[in-house]
Design a protein around this motif. Sequence first.
Motif, mmCIF file in Angstrom:
data_model
loop_
_atom_site.group_PDB
_atom_site.id
_atom_site.type_symbol
_atom_site.label_atom_id
_atom_site.label_comp_id
_atom_site.label_asym_id
_atom_site.label_seq_id
_atom_site.Cartn_x
_atom_site.Cartn_y
_atom_site.Cartn_z
ATOM 1 N N LEU A 30 0.833 -1.202 0.000
ATOM 2 C CA LEU A 30 0.000 0.000 0.000
ATOM 3 C C LEU A 30 0.869 1.253 0.000
ATOM 4 O O LEU A 30 0.585 2.217 -0.720
ATOM 5 C CB LEU A 30 -0.915 0.002 1.237
ATOM 6 C CG LEU A 30 -2.216 -0.782 1.141
ATOM 7 C CD1 LEU A 30 -2.897 -0.828 2.513
ATOM 8 C CD2 LEU A 30 -3.152 -0.161 0.124
ATOM 9 N N ALA A 31 1.916 1.228 0.797
ATOM 10 C CA ALA A 31 2.825 2.376 0.837
ATOM 11 C C ALA A 31 3.486 2.584 -0.523
ATOM 12 O O ALA A 31 3.650 3.723 -0.984
ATOM 13 C CB ALA A 31 3.879 2.158 1.917
ATOM 14 N N VAL A 32 3.855 1.489 -1.185
ATOM 15 C CA VAL A 32 4.454 1.600 -2.524
ATOM 16 C C VAL A 32 3.453 2.232 -3.487
ATOM 17 O O VAL A 32 3.802 3.116 -4.283
ATOM 18 C CB VAL A 32 4.896 0.217 -3.033
ATOM 19 C CG1 VAL A 32 5.282 0.289 -4.516
ATOM 20 C CG2 VAL A 32 6.065 -0.302 -2.217
ATOM 21 N N GLY A 33 2.203 1.778 -3.413
ATOM 22 C CA GLY A 33 1.174 2.332 -4.288
ATOM 23 C C GLY A 33 0.953 3.818 -4.058
ATOM 24 O O GLY A 33 0.826 4.596 -5.018
ATOM 25 N N VAL A 34 0.909 4.218 -2.792
ATOM 26 C CA VAL A 34 0.733 5.637 -2.468
ATOM 27 C C VAL A 34 1.911 6.451 -2.989
ATOM 28 O O VAL A 34 1.742 7.541 -3.558
ATOM 29 C CB VAL A 34 0.573 5.828 -0.946
ATOM 30 C CG1 VAL A 34 0.600 7.307 -0.589
ATOM 31 C CG2 VAL A 34 -0.740 5.190 -0.472
ATOM 32 N N ALA A 35 3.110 5.918 -2.832
ATOM 33 C CA ALA A 35 4.301 6.631 -3.312
ATOM 34 C C ALA A 35 4.278 6.795 -4.827
ATOM 35 O O ALA A 35 4.587 7.870 -5.356
ATOM 36 C CB ALA A 35 5.564 5.879 -2.883
ATOM 37 N N VAL A 36 3.900 5.730 -5.530
ATOM 38 C CA VAL A 36 3.810 5.809 -6.993
ATOM 39 C C VAL A 36 2.770 6.842 -7.406
ATOM 40 O O VAL A 36 2.982 7.620 -8.351
ATOM 41 C CB VAL A 36 3.460 4.430 -7.584
ATOM 42 C CG1 VAL A 36 3.151 4.546 -9.077
ATOM 43 C CG2 VAL A 36 4.610 3.462 -7.365
ATOM 44 N N THR A 37 1.644 6.880 -6.687
ATOM 45 C CA THR A 37 0.594 7.847 -7.010
ATOM 46 C C THR A 37 1.086 9.279 -6.825
ATOM 47 O O THR A 37 0.890 10.135 -7.700
ATOM 48 C CB THR A 37 -0.644 7.603 -6.121
ATOM 49 O OG1 THR A 37 -1.139 6.280 -6.359
ATOM 50 C CG2 THR A 37 -1.733 8.608 -6.414
ATOM 51 N N VAL A 38 1.721 9.549 -5.697
ATOM 52 C CA VAL A 38 2.190 10.911 -5.401
ATOM 53 C C VAL A 38 3.261 11.349 -6.395
ATOM 54 O O VAL A 38 3.202 12.444 -6.973
ATOM 55 C CB VAL A 38 2.727 10.990 -3.959
ATOM 56 C CG1 VAL A 38 3.370 12.347 -3.702
ATOM 57 C CG2 VAL A 38 1.595 10.744 -2.960
ATOM 58 N N VAL A 39 4.243 10.485 -6.622
ATOM 59 C CA VAL A 39 5.320 10.829 -7.564
ATOM 60 C C VAL A 39 4.760 10.991 -8.980
ATOM 61 O O VAL A 39 5.148 11.914 -9.713
ATOM 62 C CB VAL A 39 6.423 9.749 -7.536
ATOM 63 C CG1 VAL A 39 7.445 10.006 -8.632
ATOM 64 C CG2 VAL A 39 7.092 9.706 -6.174
ATOM 65 N N GLY A 40 3.832 10.098 -9.345
ATOM 66 C CA GLY A 40 3.223 10.192 -10.670
ATOM 67 C C GLY A 40 2.497 11.503 -10.886
ATOM 68 O O GLY A 40 2.607 12.126 -11.950
ATOM 69 N N ARG A 41 1.764 11.947 -9.885
ATOM 70 C CA ARG A 41 1.034 13.208 -10.005
ATOM 71 C C ARG A 41 1.985 14.386 -10.173
ATOM 72 O O ARG A 41 1.734 15.298 -10.961
ATOM 73 C CB ARG A 41 0.146 13.426 -8.771
ATOM 74 C CG ARG A 41 -1.078 12.538 -8.748
ATOM 75 C CD ARG A 41 -1.999 12.911 -7.607
ATOM 76 N NE ARG A 41 -2.468 14.283 -7.736
ATOM 77 C CZ ARG A 41 -3.445 14.660 -8.543
ATOM 78 N NH1 ARG A 41 -4.025 13.772 -9.328
ATOM 79 N NH2 ARG A 41 -3.838 15.916 -8.583
ATOM 80 N N ILE A 42 3.089 14.356 -9.445
ATOM 81 C CA ILE A 42 4.067 15.447 -9.550
ATOM 82 C C ILE A 42 4.686 15.476 -10.953
ATOM 83 O O ILE A 42 4.786 16.529 -11.591
ATOM 84 C CB ILE A 42 5.161 15.295 -8.476
ATOM 85 C CG1 ILE A 42 4.556 15.473 -7.079
ATOM 86 C CG2 ILE A 42 6.275 16.306 -8.701
ATOM 87 C CD1 ILE A 42 5.509 15.181 -5.943
ATOM 88 N N LEU A 43 5.078 14.298 -11.443
ATOM 89 C CA LEU A 43 5.729 14.239 -12.749
ATOM 90 C C LEU A 43 4.767 14.567 -13.892
ATOM 91 O O LEU A 43 5.132 15.276 -14.840
ATOM 92 C CB LEU A 43 6.330 12.843 -12.971
ATOM 93 C CG LEU A 43 7.471 12.436 -12.028
ATOM 94 C CD1 LEU A 43 7.916 11.012 -12.319
ATOM 95 C CD2 LEU A 43 8.647 13.405 -12.158
ATOM 96 N N LEU A 44 3.543 14.073 -13.813
ATOM 97 C CA LEU A 44 2.594 14.253 -14.911
ATOM 98 C C LEU A 44 2.033 15.670 -14.981
ATOM 99 O O LEU A 44 1.398 16.036 -15.971
ATOM 100 C CB LEU A 44 1.445 13.253 -14.778
ATOM 101 C CG LEU A 44 1.847 11.785 -14.974
ATOM 102 C CD1 LEU A 44 0.656 10.859 -14.727
ATOM 103 C CD2 LEU A 44 2.406 11.555 -16.373
#
Length: 420
Positions: A208-222
């Motif tokens: 779950l923590a990995v998923g949250v991290a991917v979501t946050v980083v993805g939003r910043i990059l996109l």
Amino acid sequence: MSDLLVRVGHVAAVLAVVLVAAYLGRRAARAARQPEVIGEILAGILVVPAVLAIGGPDGLARVLPGDVVGPLKTLGQVGLVLFLVGVAHELRHGKSGLGAKAVGWVTAGSFVPALLAGLGMAAWVLLAADPDLRGTAPAPALVLMVAVALSVTAVPVLARILEDRRMVDSPSGKLSMAAAVVTDSVAWVLLVVAVGISGGVLVSLALLAVGVAVTVVGRILLRGKTPMAAAERFPKSTGLAVSALALLLAFQFEHWGLTAVFGAFVVGLALPAGPWTTVVRPVTNLGRLLVPVFFVVAGMGVANAPRAAVPWAAILIALALAVVGKIGGGYLGTRLAGQDRRTALTVGVLMNTRGLTEIVVLQAGYSAGLLSVQLFLALVVMALVTTAMTGPLLSLIERRARVSAAATRELVPDLPGGRP
């Protein structure tokens, strides 16, 4: 080579039949003034029992042999993942335009009582029900799974009902949609935890923590200028990339012991608004086209339940608790938010809509071994009945409101100046 071509042709033929059945199901549901997804779900789920009834086990084995079921299952999962990318994107960016306090009361009212109702049903399953209904799942996972199943509201179906009835901008429409977005967001997280319990709580929390991290980083990059420009100038190519990433993450998370739903949600939540909404739309539409195949796979599980073992008691208990938890809880929460009785009752009825979201949740629990066939069947029936109730109950509320207004006009004479 010829065997491969025959197999591909067989899969294509079954897929064509499924899509035609889904189309007919949508037409039948529309004629019955029901959400189209009801027809799709019933058509998909009933394909396998219909083949079984006509041709028997041998006929089913010829129509759906193992080397055909495998590709169909994959297609159904692909459709589900792509569809849920759009659902997650909608959950992230949906807005109500209402005060946080009002939305908070409605959300609490429509979620907490329903969750408690699910805990009550889980307690009955564990303590008093037949062992075949209980299954072999760990007790904590089963309890959480059933609680989630009774607390879900189908945001996509709800949005369609509000649009069809021109209720999108009404107080009841705004409140129900805002509350559904929050409750479903929490329910998806709880579903991931429930599925992950069998593989270890610590592992589930880490993923779950990995998923949250991917979501946050993805939003910043996109949100950067280059990705936003690419989404605006090349929506089709970007949509293919989003689809590939969603499928990769979904099947990877499933391989790690979570549900594929989580991977789809990670991608959907990571996508910003603006041009990315245009990118997501065709992805969601393709997923919606293939979702009926997912229902056929679900129907195979239902068809395996012997007729003598249909859990009527579980069906009735699930229905009663689901209706009380959602309609009663939604009504109470809306009244506490300061709304009138009609609005409160309308919100409760709308929050009782489960539709496709519930079937996805149940199939995830069934595939993970958390639900027995009998309990899965009982909860599927509950999902279909509660969703089918929505339209008639809304019509009844509207009819009673018109009768009450007419009676008020007759009792209160017009005063000079045209004011009552």
